[in-house]
Design a protein around this motif. Structure first.
Motif, mmCIF file in Angstrom:
data_model
loop_
_atom_site.group_PDB
_atom_site.id
_atom_site.type_symbol
_atom_site.label_atom_id
_atom_site.label_comp_id
_atom_site.label_asym_id
_atom_site.label_seq_id
_atom_site.Cartn_x
_atom_site.Cartn_y
_atom_site.Cartn_z
ATOM 1 N N ASP A 85 0.831 -1.206 0.000
ATOM 2 C CA ASP A 85 0.000 0.000 0.000
ATOM 3 C C ASP A 85 0.867 1.258 0.000
ATOM 4 O O ASP A 85 2.069 1.209 0.267
ATOM 5 C CB ASP A 85 -0.919 0.008 1.222
ATOM 6 C CG ASP A 85 -1.973 -1.096 1.160
ATOM 7 O OD1 ASP A 85 -2.342 -1.487 0.035
ATOM 8 O OD2 ASP A 85 -2.411 -1.560 2.231
ATOM 9 N N ARG B 74 -1.334 0.577 -9.466
ATOM 10 C CA ARG B 74 -1.811 -0.792 -9.323
ATOM 11 C C ARG B 74 -3.137 -0.989 -10.031
ATOM 12 O O ARG B 74 -4.024 -0.145 -9.979
ATOM 13 C CB ARG B 74 -1.965 -1.104 -7.840
ATOM 14 C CG ARG B 74 -2.411 -2.514 -7.500
ATOM 15 C CD ARG B 74 -2.231 -2.762 -6.019
ATOM 16 N NE ARG B 74 -2.851 -1.726 -5.200
ATOM 17 C CZ ARG B 74 -2.546 -1.505 -3.928
ATOM 18 N NH1 ARG B 74 -1.621 -2.233 -3.325
ATOM 19 N NH2 ARG B 74 -3.161 -0.546 -3.242
ATOM 20 N N THR B 75 -3.268 -2.135 -10.722
ATOM 21 C CA THR B 75 -4.518 -2.525 -11.359
ATOM 22 C C THR B 75 -4.941 -3.882 -10.809
ATOM 23 O O THR B 75 -4.278 -4.439 -9.929
ATOM 24 C CB THR B 75 -4.355 -2.612 -12.886
ATOM 25 O OG1 THR B 75 -3.468 -3.696 -13.199
ATOM 26 C CG2 THR B 75 -3.784 -1.328 -13.458
ATOM 27 N N SER B 76 -6.014 -4.424 -11.340
ATOM 28 C CA SER B 76 -6.497 -5.725 -10.875
ATOM 29 C C SER B 76 -5.511 -6.841 -11.176
ATOM 30 O O SER B 76 -5.537 -7.899 -10.550
ATOM 31 C CB SER B 76 -7.848 -6.035 -11.528
ATOM 32 O OG SER B 76 -7.726 -6.040 -12.945
ATOM 33 N N THR B 77 -4.622 -6.617 -12.139
ATOM 34 C CA THR B 77 -3.641 -7.647 -12.502
ATOM 35 C C THR B 77 -2.330 -7.504 -11.737
ATOM 36 O O THR B 77 -1.435 -8.327 -11.896
ATOM 37 C CB THR B 77 -3.354 -7.584 -14.011
ATOM 38 O OG1 THR B 77 -2.850 -6.281 -14.348
ATOM 39 C CG2 THR B 77 -4.619 -7.846 -14.810
ATOM 40 N N GLY B 78 -2.190 -6.463 -10.905
ATOM 41 C CA GLY B 78 -0.973 -6.283 -10.131
ATOM 42 C C GLY B 78 -0.418 -4.881 -10.258
ATOM 43 O O GLY B 78 -1.011 -4.007 -10.909
ATOM 44 N N GLU C 168 -3.516 1.198 -18.131
ATOM 45 C CA GLU C 168 -3.838 -0.148 -18.595
ATOM 46 C C GLU C 168 -4.840 -0.108 -19.741
ATOM 47 O O GLU C 168 -4.713 -0.834 -20.726
ATOM 48 C CB GLU C 168 -4.388 -0.965 -17.425
ATOM 49 C CG GLU C 168 -4.465 -2.447 -17.674
ATOM 50 C CD GLU C 168 -3.122 -3.146 -17.496
ATOM 51 O OE1 GLU C 168 -3.121 -4.373 -17.439
ATOM 52 O OE2 GLU C 168 -2.086 -2.465 -17.417
ATOM 53 N N GLU D 50 -3.965 5.050 -8.416
ATOM 54 C CA GLU D 50 -4.729 3.894 -8.878
ATOM 55 C C GLU D 50 -5.549 4.248 -10.108
ATOM 56 O O GLU D 50 -5.659 3.450 -11.040
ATOM 57 C CB GLU D 50 -5.628 3.377 -7.754
ATOM 58 C CG GLU D 50 -4.853 2.734 -6.615
ATOM 59 C CD GLU D 50 -5.679 1.726 -5.838
ATOM 60 O OE1 GLU D 50 -6.846 1.503 -6.227
ATOM 61 O OE2 GLU D 50 -5.158 1.175 -4.857
ATOM 62 N N GLN D 51 -6.126 5.443 -10.113
ATOM 63 C CA GLN D 51 -6.884 5.878 -11.291
ATOM 64 C C GLN D 51 -5.963 5.999 -12.496
ATOM 65 O O GLN D 51 -6.313 5.590 -13.608
ATOM 66 C CB GLN D 51 -7.559 7.224 -11.004
ATOM 67 C CG GLN D 51 -8.466 7.732 -12.117
ATOM 68 C CD GLN D 51 -9.770 6.981 -12.191
ATOM 69 O OE1 GLN D 51 -10.109 6.269 -11.263
ATOM 70 N NE2 GLN D 51 -10.485 7.120 -13.284
ATOM 71 N N VAL E 259 -5.103 2.485 -13.844
ATOM 72 C CA VAL E 259 -6.191 1.898 -14.627
ATOM 73 C C VAL E 259 -6.255 2.536 -16.012
ATOM 74 O O VAL E 259 -6.427 1.852 -17.038
ATOM 75 C CB VAL E 259 -7.530 2.067 -13.893
ATOM 76 C CG1 VAL E 259 -8.701 1.666 -14.788
ATOM 77 C CG2 VAL E 259 -7.542 1.227 -12.622
#
Length: 533
Positions: A255, A279-283, A319, A312-313, A316
């Protein structure tokens, strides 16, 4: 007896003064200067605590010039007598600072002081700092009356600081939310990856009020410095660094953290930092590092959560932009596969048919008129094959992201975004592949002119571009700028209307019903006219 009423009036004035501003630095400066005024102190300071770990986050002084501060080797670090105040439940008043057992010495360049009066400052039971005074101007000692005044002022200061910090946090949070929206819009408008990463670092530094921000992405077990925005860094874009300390922890999926003296951050040239994972859902893709100073305006923990949300935004959006680029590359491959099929099914077959027709004409016993007619047919077929070949060659020469209406629209929006200062939203729906090239070219030209007008004249903060393809292709450009007054047109609108008319369509412009302007350009998909230029 006259001095006490004067002091009380000054205290009342101070209470009103520190409560009528929302700027934290201004509140602190007023508190310190007022404390010196009502007690007759020569020097005063307000120590703002960095709550985790408990250490001095900032120091606001009165009675010490900038030149005198430069001569002091180091600012107080919350030890010695200052630690005594932080640990005490009430005020600390000393006749001789140096004679107290807790005294830890003065740093080089510090002016000599004797008497001392300090009080802890709380906000709703939480220790947020301390206010202390040294040496009265007339050489006397601090009195119990001075102590009472300072305690009352400190109680007022705690609430005023809390309110000012809440106001500053609200403004800062609004800035982070706006920056997150800008990042998403920019990346979804097909901004180049390098420009997008630079945009992330620049906006993070600006919103945080920091001097330096860096974006580092994971690469082969190390961290690759993708962007450095601001002065003072020990690394440059393209450098590889070891994922160590807090930076290594965050890059591995941890974090967001605040650091002071972290080895990983120090290797970048950053002493104090907010480190947030991309960070995304894949790491985790990497980390965003924002260098921070001794900012008294926003609670450090609140700032950390804001930076983490922004990172985080941004991750994403990065990505999504990467996936969008992949789709564009796939579209190129599919388009070239189509061209290969066209070369085989259309051109090769037509040329083969021409060869058969020549053999037939050669063998048939026909009169001269029929022979001429057959040769004309063969020439028409050859002309058609040449046109098909030219069309295929032209398609091959168009670069990635080109050759389709949606790609051209997004490229145009991306090119105008720097002039606008924000990224318009883009929506393209319907069978865009059915739109003939002349119509597509005119639409892109009208779009470019419309967005240029927004950038030059509208003073807008938002715009949208919508392309809808059905029996007609419809371009709608909307902004929230000054609005359309119906006054004399510049060259852009007549050109847009002329282009629409040449294709059998229409162009309308007007107000959106409130603040802003809407342009709607509509032409039939089947239009084939070409504007003479």
């Amino acid at each position: 007896m006259g001095e006490q009423p004067d002091a009380l009036r000054a205290l009342l004035h101070a209470v009103v003064s520190v409560s009528d501003t929302h700027d934290v630095s201004d509140v602190l400066q007023r508190v310190v200067s007022t404390a010196c005024a009502i007690t007759g102190a020569r020097y005063g300071a307000f120590v703002v605590l960095d709550p985790s770990p408990r250490a001095i986050g900032a120091l606001v002084t009165h009675g010490v010039s900038d030149e005198e501060r430069e001569l002091i080797a180091r600012l107080p670090a919350g030890e010695g007598v200052l630690r005594l105040v932080l640990d005490a439940s009430g005020p600390v008043r000393l006749l001789d600072v140096a004679a107290h057992p807790a005294f830890a010495g003065f740093p080089p360049g510090h002016p000599p002081v004797t008497t001392f009066l300090g009080v802890p400052v709380h906000d709703d039971g939480t220790l947020t700092g301390q206010l202390y005074l040294v040496d009265k101007a007339d050489g006397s000692e601090f009195t119990p009356g001075d102590e009472d005044l300072l305690v009352t002022l400190a109680a007022t200061a705690g609430g005023a600081i809390a309110r000012a910090r809440a106001h500053a946090a609200s403004l800062r949070r609004e800035g982070w939310l706006q920056a997150s929206t800008e990042i998403t819009n920019a990346l979804l408008s097909q901004v180049r990856r390098g420009d997008a990463i630079a945009f992330i670092a620049r906006r993070a530094r600006q919103v945080a009020g920091a001097d330096l921000a860096l974006v580092l992405l994971r690469h082969d077990g190390e961290l690759l410095v993708e962007c450095v925005d601001g002065p003072g860094s020990r690394v440059a874009a393209g450098d590889r660094v070891t994922a160590q300390g807090a930076i290594g922890h965050v890059a591995a999926g941890g974090d967001a953290v605040r650091t002071l003296g972290d080895p990983g951050a120090l290797a970048l040239g950053v002493e104090r930092a907010l480190i947030a994972p991309l960070r995304t859902s894949t790491g985790a893709l990497g980390v965003l590092v924002v260098a921070t100073g001794r900012d008294v305006g926003v609670d450090p923990d609140d700032e950390l959560s804001m930076v983490a949300g922004f990172a985080e935004q941004a991750a994403v959006a990065l990505e999504l932009a990467h996936a969008q680029a992949d789709r564009a590359r796939v579209a190129v491959f599919l388009d070239r596969d189509r061209i290969a099929r066209d070369l085989h099914d259309l051109i090769a077959q037509r040329l083969y048919a021409v060869g058969l027709m020549l053999k037939v004409v050669e063998r048939l016993e026909i009169d001269q008129e029929e022979r001429v007619r057959r040769i004309e047919e063969i020439r028409d077929e050859l002309d058609g094959a040449v046109k098909d070949l030219r069309r295929a060659i032209y398609s091959l020469h168009r670069g990635p992201g080109r050759g389709n209406l949606e790609g051209d629209v997004r490229d145009t929006v991306g090119a105008v975004t720097p002039s606008l200062g924000f990224a318009p939203s883009v929506s393209v729906t319907g069978p865009v592949g059915d739109v003939p090239e002349p119509v597509s070219d005119h639409l892109v030209a009208v779009l470019r002119e419309a967005l240029s007008n927004v950038a030059r004249h509208a003073a807008a903060t938002w715009a949208s571009v919508v392309v809808e393809v059905g029996r007609d292709v419809v371009l709608t450009v909307t902004d929230d700028g000054r609005g359309y007054s119906g006054g004399p047109d510049g060259s852009g609108l007549p050109n847009a209307r002329h282009r629409a008319a040449s294709l059998g369509g229409t162009c309308m412009i007007g107000a959106t019903g409130g603040r802003g302007t809407r342009l709607r350009w509509r032409v039939p998909v089947s239009a084939a006219a070409v504007l003479d230029t």
